[in-house]
Design an enzyme around this catalytic site. Structure first.
Site, PDB file in Angstrom:
ATOM      1  CD  GLU A 122      -2.808   1.246   2.369  1.00 45.18           C
ATOM      2  OE1 GLU A 122      -3.904   1.815   2.281  1.00 45.18           O
ATOM      3  OE2 GLU A 122      -2.357   0.821   3.443  1.00 45.18           O
ATOM      4  CG  HIS A 134       0.685   5.773   3.341  1.00 45.23           C
ATOM      5  ND1 HIS A 134       1.283   4.658   2.807  1.00 45.23           N
ATOM      6  CD2 HIS A 134      -0.579   5.400   3.661  1.00 45.23           C
ATOM      7  CE1 HIS A 134       0.423   3.652   2.805  1.00 45.23           C
ATOM      8  NE2 HIS A 134      -0.721   4.081   3.318  1.00 45.23           N
ATOM      9  CG  HIS A 209      -8.790   2.166   2.453  1.00 48.70           C
ATOM     10  ND1 HIS A 209      -8.563   3.288   1.689  1.00 48.70           N
ATOM     11  CD2 HIS A 209      -7.619   1.916   3.102  1.00 48.70           C
ATOM     12  CE1 HIS A 209      -7.321   3.702   1.853  1.00 48.70           C
ATOM     13  NE2 HIS A 209      -6.728   2.878   2.697  1.00 48.70           N
ATOM     14  NE  ARG A 220     -21.166  22.021 -13.016  1.00 50.45           N
ATOM     15  CZ  ARG A 220     -21.531  22.806 -12.003  1.00 50.45           C
ATOM     16  NH1 ARG A 220     -20.760  22.891 -10.932  1.00 50.45           N
ATOM     17  NH2 ARG A 220     -22.651  23.500 -12.055  1.00 50.45           N
ATOM     18  CG  ASP A 267      -6.519   0.176   6.818  1.00 49.30           C
ATOM     19  OD1 ASP A 267      -5.362  -0.252   6.616  1.00 49.30           O
ATOM     20  OD2 ASP A 267      -6.823   1.371   6.699  1.00 49.30           O
TER      21      ASP A 267
END
Length: 381
Positions: A122, A134, A209, A220, A267
């Site tokens: 990940e 992270h 996730h 939009r 997770d």
């Protein structure tokens, strides 16, 4: 060994009562009603389900997979096994090239030893805008040479890689990984709808996730979530821990894509099964307060402290169906779908599949776990 129980949920329906015949580590036969011969063990007033498959977990029991040590890996595996997870992927967060190479090499040994079922990268090829827990300074564009070094060090043990499609070189990296037999996921991304569609066209088949660390939907610019949801080839991960998503999101996604395209994940990080306090997710400091993991000094969620039985209980309680209707649906999402998404053979309690099962009490808490036909030791033993 022939087992009987008041309820058996193989993955598609609910057998009340039911029986399972296990031999040589495999399910040999199963059925509803009276067993074909006297049971070797009557499990009683419980529900037997397939062992859970967690395709996104960073650790548990005080151990972190990023530490890449035997002790940390053993602690995390033991904690999750005790909560019904019979197959799990070790997820690694963003790290420097040298650190990532070292971590992959160490965890590859744990996969070959049968303790883990693969590695999930990940990062580091993620968006700094949607970095979550992270370290942005360590994130980078995918480099073909680095990918090849990691694949070589892993020797076939990398099962999944999460990539932000907007990173320079992402489409080529996706094709390189898919050609090597790796499942590619889209996540931690600020990608547009079109960029996400391009990633799917290149071979991405999982949404990491969904909604978390992901560009939100705009009227939009639909963004990555809509692109992932509308493509029938994509399986989307949801963290149904009561923290990451609202129950209405879980119900809406399940109704929208159907029960067979959702994978429930934890997770989970090192604090899972532990007390509140200070931990780390890779190099990032994490503070756990009231069971919620946050990047130190912020309100950014840093993984979870959930186990698979907890996300299953949440999903059953909030899917809007009766328990009898909910269990087969949720079991598919917690066992069959993630196994299929990562290409694991078998799945569910069907003849010829590995004898991986969890025994749940009336509150859907795990009371016993079998893996490959052998009962796992309980923590209180």
């Amino acid at each position: 060994m022939l087992l009987t129980a008041d309820s058996v949920c193989p993955g598609a329906d609910l057998l009340q009562p039911g029986w399972i015949d296990v031999s040589g580590g495999l399910v040999r036969a199963m059925g509803a009603g009276p067993p074909p011969r006297p049971a070797d063990r009557d499990l009683g007033s419980v529900t037997v389900v397939p062992g859970f498959v967690d395709t996104h977990t960073h650790g548990g029991g005080g151990g972190s997979f990023s530490a890449a040590s035997e002790a940390d890996t053993a602690a995390a595996v033991a904690l999750h096994r005790g909560h019904g997870t019979t197959r799990m992927i070790a997820s690694l967060v963003t790290a420097s090239p040298d650190d990532l190479l070292r971590q992959v090499g160490a965890l590859a040994e744990a996969v070959r030893a049968g303790h883990l079922d693969g590695i999930h990268l990940e990062g580091p090829w993620l968006s700094t805008v949607r970095c979550g827990a992270h370290q942005p300074a360590l994130m980078r564009d995918p480099d073909p040479a680095e990918i090849e070094r990691l694949l070589t060090a892993a020797a076939g043990t990398i099962r999944m890689v999460t990539i932000a499609p907007e990173r320079h070189g992402a489409p080529a990296a996706i094709r390189q990984l898919v050609d090597a037999g790796v499942v590619v996921a889209v996540g931690h991304t600020e990608a547009t709808y079109d960029q996400t569609r391009a990633a799917i066209a290149a071979g991405a088949t999982v949404g990491t996730h969904l909604f978390n660390a992901m560009r939100p939907i705009d009227r939009r610019e639909p963004g990555p979530a809509i692109a992932l949801l509308e493509d029938p080839s994509v399986t989307v991960e949801l963290i149904t821990d009561g923290v990451h998503i609202d129950p209405a999101i879980y119900r809406h996604v399940t109704r929208s894509v159907g029960p067979d395209r959702v994978s429930l994940i934890t997770d989970a990080m090192a604090a899972t099964g532990m007390s509140d306090g200070r931990y780390h997710l890779g190099p990032v400091q994490v503070d756990v307060v009231d069971g919620v993991a946050l990047v130190g000094g912020t309100d950014t969620i840093a993984g979870s402290t959930a186990t698979m039985d907890r996300v299953v209980r949440f999903a059953v309680a909030h899917c809007g169906l009766s328990r009898e209707e909910a269990l087969p649906l949720v079991v598919r999402q917690a066992a069959l779908n993630p196994a299929r998404a990562l290409g694991f053979p078998g799945g569910g309690l069907i003849p010829g599949a590995a004898a991986d099962l969890a025994v749940l009490d009336a509150d859907l808490a795990v009371t016993a776990v079998m893996r490959r036909g052998v009962w796992e030791p309980r923590s209180e033993d």
